[in-house]
Enzyme design. Structure first.
Site, PDB file in Angstrom:
ATOM      1  N   TYR A  72       0.778  -0.964   0.032  1.00 18.86           N
ATOM      2  CA  TYR A  72      -0.019  -0.101   0.136  1.00 18.86           C
ATOM      3  C   TYR A  72       0.897   1.276   0.128  1.00 18.86           C
ATOM      4  O   TYR A  72       0.441   2.136  -0.719  1.00 18.86           O
ATOM      5  CB  TYR A  72      -0.821  -0.135   1.125  1.00 18.86           C
ATOM      6  CG  TYR A  72      -1.987  -1.234   1.256  1.00 18.86           C
ATOM      7  CD1 TYR A  72      -3.174  -1.015   0.588  1.00 18.86           C
ATOM      8  CD2 TYR A  72      -1.795  -2.335   1.802  1.00 18.86           C
ATOM      9  CE1 TYR A  72      -3.970  -2.062   0.495  1.00 18.86           C
ATOM     10  CE2 TYR A  72      -2.570  -3.319   1.778  1.00 18.86           C
ATOM     11  CZ  TYR A  72      -3.720  -3.199   0.994  1.00 18.86           C
ATOM     12  OH  TYR A  72      -4.807  -3.995   1.028  1.00 18.86           O
ATOM     13  N   ASN A  93     -12.881  -0.472  -5.668  1.00 20.44           N
ATOM     14  CA  ASN A  93     -12.440  -1.137  -7.024  1.00 20.44           C
ATOM     15  C   ASN A  93     -13.736  -2.144  -7.354  1.00 20.44           C
ATOM     16  O   ASN A  93     -14.156  -3.203  -6.494  1.00 20.44           O
ATOM     17  CB  ASN A  93     -11.433  -1.889  -6.948  1.00 20.44           C
ATOM     18  CG  ASN A  93     -11.134  -2.617  -8.119  1.00 20.44           C
ATOM     19  OD1 ASN A  93     -12.010  -2.582  -8.969  1.00 20.44           O
ATOM     20  ND2 ASN A  93     -10.021  -3.656  -8.340  1.00 20.44           N
ATOM     21  N   HIS A 102      -5.744  -7.870  -5.628  1.00 20.79           N
ATOM     22  CA  HIS A 102      -5.173  -8.738  -4.462  1.00 20.79           C
ATOM     23  C   HIS A 102      -3.769  -8.552  -4.606  1.00 20.79           C
ATOM     24  O   HIS A 102      -3.107  -9.460  -3.943  1.00 20.79           O
ATOM     25  CB  HIS A 102      -5.640 -10.033  -4.975  1.00 20.79           C
ATOM     26  CG  HIS A 102      -5.448 -10.326  -6.479  1.00 20.79           C
ATOM     27  ND1 HIS A 102      -6.235  -9.936  -7.283  1.00 20.79           N
ATOM     28  CD2 HIS A 102      -4.490 -10.993  -7.119  1.00 20.79           C
ATOM     29  CE1 HIS A 102      -5.817 -10.307  -8.767  1.00 20.79           C
ATOM     30  NE2 HIS A 102      -4.663 -11.020  -8.304  1.00 20.79           N
ATOM     31  N   GLU A 133      -1.682 -17.054  -9.415  1.00 23.36           N
ATOM     32  CA  GLU A 133      -0.970 -16.085 -10.326  1.00 23.36           C
ATOM     33  C   GLU A 133       0.488 -16.477  -9.948  1.00 23.36           C
ATOM     34  O   GLU A 133       1.590 -15.927 -10.759  1.00 23.36           O
ATOM     35  CB  GLU A 133      -1.071 -14.632  -9.952  1.00 23.36           C
ATOM     36  CG  GLU A 133      -2.431 -14.380 -10.368  1.00 23.36           C
ATOM     37  CD  GLU A 133      -2.661 -12.916 -10.103  1.00 23.36           C
ATOM     38  OE1 GLU A 133      -3.799 -12.387 -10.617  1.00 23.36           O
ATOM     39  OE2 GLU A 133      -1.912 -12.088  -9.525  1.00 23.36           O
TER      40      GLU A 133
END
Length: 139
Positions: A72, A93, A102, A133
């Site tokens: 962040y 979002n 994510h 991912e």
């Protein structure tokens, strides 16, 4: 677009319900492709509604490569704001897989929040998406 995404999500939850239009059908196909192969790149046109600030944050988030994350704080420095504001923009979002919030994590190895939660099911989903991912935890 967001209505089409809602239709696609409804279809994912209730596969016996056909998508309501061609765009929703395309969204369903692309979501299925992503779930089969994390390397798939969404091609659906993006037009999420949000403030200018949210748009800047979402653009920065879309730039995070697959298998990587940003904190962040890193996103905050990039758009010249506070980390908490980044979390708020992530929470706003409307298309969370296409704009991959994510991939935004807390400092010190924490996952941070997801879908308005700091624990429970949403964090399990965030962890699953990152693992899907190829994100390497604990680096």
């Amino acid at each position: 677009m967001v209505g089409d995404l809602r239709s696609a999500v409804c279809h994912a939850r209730h596969p016996h319900v056909a998508p309501s239009n061609a765009t929703a059908a395309r969204v369903v196909r692309e979501l299925e492709r992503y779930l089969e192969d994390a390397e798939f790149r969404f091609t659906i046109p993006l037009a999420p509604r949000g403030t200018d600030f949210q748009q800047r944050v979402w653009t920065a988030i879309r730039a995070i490569p697959l298998r990587e994350s940003r904190t962040y704080g890193e996103i905050a420095r990039a758009v010249r704001t506070a980390p908490r504001a980044i979390g708020q923009a992530c929470g706003a979002n409307p298309i969370a897989l296409v704009i991959p919030c994510h991939r935004v994590v807390g400092s010190g190895g924490s996952l941070g929040g997801f879908m308005g939660a700091d624990d429970g099911g949403p964090i399990a989903i965030k962890r699953w998406l990152l693992a899907h991912e190829g994100y390497r935890f604990g680096r």
